[in-house]
Design a protein around this motif. Structure first.
Motif, PDB file in Angstrom:
ATOM      1  N   LEU A 161     -13.120  -0.619  -5.862  1.00 26.73           N
ATOM      2  CA  LEU A 161     -12.699  -0.887  -4.488  1.00 26.73           C
ATOM      3  C   LEU A 161     -11.342  -0.215  -4.292  1.00 26.73           C
ATOM      4  CD1 LEU A 161     -12.636  -2.440  -1.746  1.00 26.73           C
ATOM      5  CD2 LEU A 161     -11.725  -4.404  -2.995  1.00 26.73           C
ATOM      6  N   ASN A 162     -11.315   0.813  -3.460  1.00 29.08           N
ATOM      7  CA  ASN A 162     -10.069   1.535  -3.187  1.00 29.08           C
ATOM      8  C   ASN A 162      -9.547   1.141  -1.821  1.00 29.08           C
ATOM      9  OD1 ASN A 162     -10.175   2.957  -5.580  1.00 29.08           O
ATOM     10  ND2 ASN A 162     -11.345   4.648  -4.690  1.00 29.08           N
ATOM     11  N   ILE A 163      -8.270   0.787  -1.773  1.00 31.88           N
ATOM     12  CA  ILE A 163      -7.725   0.362  -0.480  1.00 31.88           C
ATOM     13  C   ILE A 163      -6.473   1.172  -0.124  1.00 31.88           C
ATOM     14  CG2 ILE A 163      -8.624  -1.988  -0.819  1.00 31.88           C
ATOM     15  CD1 ILE A 163      -5.747  -2.921  -1.250  1.00 31.88           C
ATOM     16  N   ASN A 164      -6.156   1.149   1.142  1.00 31.20           N
ATOM     17  CA  ASN A 164      -4.969   1.876   1.612  1.00 31.20           C
ATOM     18  C   ASN A 164      -4.572   1.277   2.966  1.00 31.20           C
ATOM     19  OD1 ASN A 164      -2.977   3.836   1.780  1.00 31.20           O
ATOM     20  ND2 ASN A 164      -4.327   5.375   2.696  1.00 31.20           N
ATOM     21  N   SER A 165      -3.378   1.617   3.409  1.00 36.35           N
ATOM     22  CA  SER A 165      -3.024   1.278   4.792  1.00 36.35           C
ATOM     23  C   SER A 165      -2.651   2.569   5.500  1.00 36.35           C
ATOM     24  CB  SER A 165      -1.851   0.311   4.845  1.00 36.35           C
ATOM     25  OG  SER A 165      -1.471   0.146   6.202  1.00 36.35           O
ATOM     26  N   ILE A 166      -3.259   2.784   6.661  1.00 39.60           N
ATOM     27  CA  ILE A 166      -2.899   4.012   7.404  1.00 39.60           C
ATOM     28  C   ILE A 166      -2.064   3.672   8.635  1.00 39.60           C
ATOM     29  CG2 ILE A 166      -4.766   5.461   6.511  1.00 39.60           C
ATOM     30  CD1 ILE A 166      -6.223   4.968   9.179  1.00 39.60           C
ATOM     31  N   GLY A 167      -1.462   2.458   8.595  1.00 38.36           N
ATOM     32  CA  GLY A 167      -0.475   2.103   9.600  1.00 38.36           C
ATOM     33  C   GLY A 167      -1.022   1.963  11.016  1.00 38.36           C
ATOM     34  N   CYS A 168      -0.097   1.918  11.943  1.00 35.54           N
ATOM     35  CA  CYS A 168      -0.461   1.732  13.346  1.00 35.54           C
ATOM     36  C   CYS A 168       0.000   2.979  14.122  1.00 35.54           C
ATOM     37  CB  CYS A 168       0.230   0.477  13.878  1.00 35.54           C
ATOM     38  SG  CYS A 168       2.019   0.596  13.783  1.00 35.54           S
ATOM     39  N   PRO A 169      -0.333   3.106  15.392  1.00 36.91           N
ATOM     40  CA  PRO A 169       0.080   4.314  16.127  1.00 36.91           C
ATOM     41  C   PRO A 169       1.588   4.556  16.045  1.00 36.91           C
ATOM     42  CG  PRO A 169      -1.455   3.026  17.433  1.00 36.91           C
ATOM     43  CD  PRO A 169      -1.170   2.220  16.211  1.00 36.91           C
ATOM     44  N   LYS A 170       2.352   3.442  15.925  1.00 36.70           N
ATOM     45  CA  LYS A 170       3.818   3.559  15.856  1.00 36.70           C
ATOM     46  C   LYS A 170       4.238   4.342  14.610  1.00 36.70           C
ATOM     47  CE  LYS A 170       5.947  -0.311  15.602  1.00 36.70           C
ATOM     48  NZ  LYS A 170       6.178  -1.718  15.710  1.00 36.70           N
ATOM     49  N   CYS A 171       3.753   3.884  13.441  1.00 37.46           N
ATOM     50  CA  CYS A 171       4.186   4.576  12.213  1.00 37.46           C
ATOM     51  C   CYS A 171       3.511   5.933  12.062  1.00 37.46           C
ATOM     52  CB  CYS A 171       4.029   3.735  10.954  1.00 37.46           C
ATOM     53  SG  CYS A 171       2.874   2.402  10.917  1.00 37.46           S
ATOM     54  N   ARG A 172       2.354   6.073  12.677  1.00 36.03           N
ATOM     55  CA  ARG A 172       1.628   7.334  12.518  1.00 36.03           C
ATOM     56  C   ARG A 172       2.306   8.498  13.240  1.00 36.03           C
ATOM     57  NH1 ARG A 172      -4.370   6.418  13.438  1.00 36.03           N
ATOM     58  NH2 ARG A 172      -3.896   4.550  12.254  1.00 36.03           N
ATOM     59  N   LYS A 173       3.001   8.165  14.309  1.00 39.54           N
ATOM     60  CA  LYS A 173       3.693   9.185  15.084  1.00 39.54           C
ATOM     61  C   LYS A 173       4.687   9.931  14.184  1.00 39.54           C
ATOM     62  CE  LYS A 173       5.193   9.228  19.848  1.00 39.54           C
ATOM     63  NZ  LYS A 173       5.780   8.408  20.877  1.00 39.54           N
ATOM     64  N   GLU A 174       5.476   9.131  13.480  1.00 40.75           N
ATOM     65  CA  GLU A 174       6.492   9.689  12.590  1.00 40.75           C
ATOM     66  C   GLU A 174       5.816  10.478  11.459  1.00 40.75           C
ATOM     67  OE1 GLU A 174       9.446   7.889   9.356  1.00 40.75           O
ATOM     68  OE2 GLU A 174       9.106   6.585  11.089  1.00 40.75           O
TER      69      GLU A 174
END
Ligand code: HAM
Length: 420
Positions: A161-174
């Motif tokens: 089971l591989n997991i990750n967080s790809i954040g929200c639009p806020k952090c993704r912008k940066e």
């Protein structure tokens, strides 16, 4: 062509359908235990739903959809996945007015125009689970636990089971800015699709299947290093909840998933397959999708697993499938009168729940018995005029060869078959 199914499709033949039914039963059972309710949505939807929902820079939307105009001139698409449809239905049918969150599951056929290979088909089946209306990390952990427990129950081993967080639009912008900076020196080498993605959705380039793009993004910065405090806390909670349930996981900062709606938690379950695609399940949180489709902001999370890949993985791991049902009884008959009698007896036994069969090809007794053997009948009997006259019949147990003489009545036969 006439007797050849289209590329990328599969027939499930009668000698294998029980495998599917067994897995579907296990899925329904676990969904009941987890309190997920089934939802059935149409095979086709308005194309716009997937363009908006799945995202117009994804491979699925850009290259793989079965899209056509119907006779009324509307653009229609065969569903490539189930999340967009479940979300559309949640909004359209006001499921948000029912007890929240809505915990849904589906067993559906999906359509993607993909390169045909082991475990990758153009028509395939998914089991998916979606929880709409909760932003809690406990839902993400619950979904992962459901998928892992299902795999464990059907006997799969060595899954990751591989997991990750790809954040929200806020952090993704940066992050997008950082990624673009990293990719810029190699911009000219990117494939044409990724050149368009560079400005529209650079993160998608990480997931490109082209070998050149793969090489370019090898050392790209990862989103997990840039996520905001809220996303970080959410991810930490998901991890502690998994720890609490004793579910082993690995952090893979390179998971971005192939669909655009994901936010925060994403995950994939990988099998150690030699001969077929090894990503057997994928999912994650999609807090922006319901709003993207025009409703108020509503968090959600889910996953889908490929049924064909599940079966292939079971086969590769040598997991035994349960046996198919065999008929309880085959009644052979000699002559027209006995054949009539046999047909009526079979009918009445079936009414009592006995799986009974008789001859439909006018075969000799010998050939009828051969057929009984072929279909694996557990008991057999041969009815002729004398059996009908005497009211007695000999029932043979095909497993141990024993025979037993009983009265030729439906009730006595049923008793023997049921071992009463
Ligand atoms: P996906 O990763 O595109 O996610 O597909 C989920 C699973 O469906 C894959 O892991 C794989 O097992 C199976 N699958 C996908 N494409 C094929 C194919 N061409 N042939 C055979 N099997 C395939 C989704 O579809 C998301 N809707 C999952 C989700 C639900 N995310 C949130 N909720």
């Amino acid at each position: 062509m006439l007797t050849q199914a289209p590329k990328g499709t599969n027939d499930v033949l009668p000698d294998r359908v029980h495998i599917w039914q067994y897995l579907e039963d296990e899925i329904r059972k676990i969904c009941k235990e987890y309190n997920y309710k089934e939802i059935r949505t149409p095979v086709f939807e308005h194309t716009e739903l997937f363009e908006r929902g799945v995202g117009d820079t994804t491979d699925v939307v850009e290259k793989e959809m079965y899209t056509f105009n119907d006779k009324g001139g509307r653009s229609i698409t065969l569903r490539p996945e189930g999340t967009a449809s479940a979300s559309r239905s949640y909004i359209e049918n006001g499921l948000f007015n029912t007890a929240q969150p809505s915990k849904l599951f589906y067993l559906i056929r999906c359509y993607r125009y993909e390169k045909n290979q082991a475990g990758r088909y153009r028509e395939f089946n998914q089991f998916g689970a979606e929880v709409i209306g909760s932003q809690s990390p406990s839902i993400d952990a619950e979904l992962m636990s459901l998928a892992m427990l299902l795999y464990e129950r059907v006997g799969l081993k060595n899954l990751k089971l591989n997991i990750n967080s790809i954040g929200c639009p806020k952090c993704r912008k940066e992050y997008n800015e950082k990624l673009k900076e990293f990719l810029m020196p190699n911009y000219d080498k990117l494939c044409d699709t990724c050149k368009t993605r560079f400005n529209k959705n650079p993160m998608r380039i990480i997931d490109c299947k082209s070998s050149v793009c793969k090489e370019i993004v090898k050392d790209a910065p990862v989103l997990l290093d840039c996520i905001c405090d809220e996303c970080h806390d959410h991810f930490e909670k998901v991890k502690s909840l998994l720890d609490g349930m004793g579910i082993k996981y690995y952090i893979d900062p390179y998971i971005v998933r192939g669909l655009d709606y994901y936010t925060k938690t994403v995950f994939e379950i990988i099998a150690d397959n030699k001969n077929s695609n090894s990503t057997i399940c994928g999912g994650g949180r999609y807090d922006g999708l319901v709003e993207q489709l025009g409703h108020k902001s509503t968090p959600a999370s889910g996953f889908a697993l490929g049924m064909e890949r599940l079966i292939l993985t079971m086969e590769e791991q040598g997991v035994p499938f349960p046996e198919d049902n065999k008929p309880d009884l085959f009644i052979a008959s000699i002559g027209d009168n006995a054949s009539l009698f046999a047909q009526s007896l079979v009918y009445n036994l079936r009414k009592d729940g006995v799986i009974a069969e008789n001859d439909h090809l006018g075969r000799s007794v010998k050939a009828q018995m051969k057929y009984a053997d072929k279909i694996g009948a557990k008991y057999t009997m041969v009815i002729g005029d004398s059996e009908i006259e005497n009211g007695k019949i000999s029932v043979k147990n095909m497993q141990n060869g024993e025979t037993k003489e009983i009265n030729l009545t439906k009730d006595e036969i049923a008793k023997v078959i049921k071992g009463e």
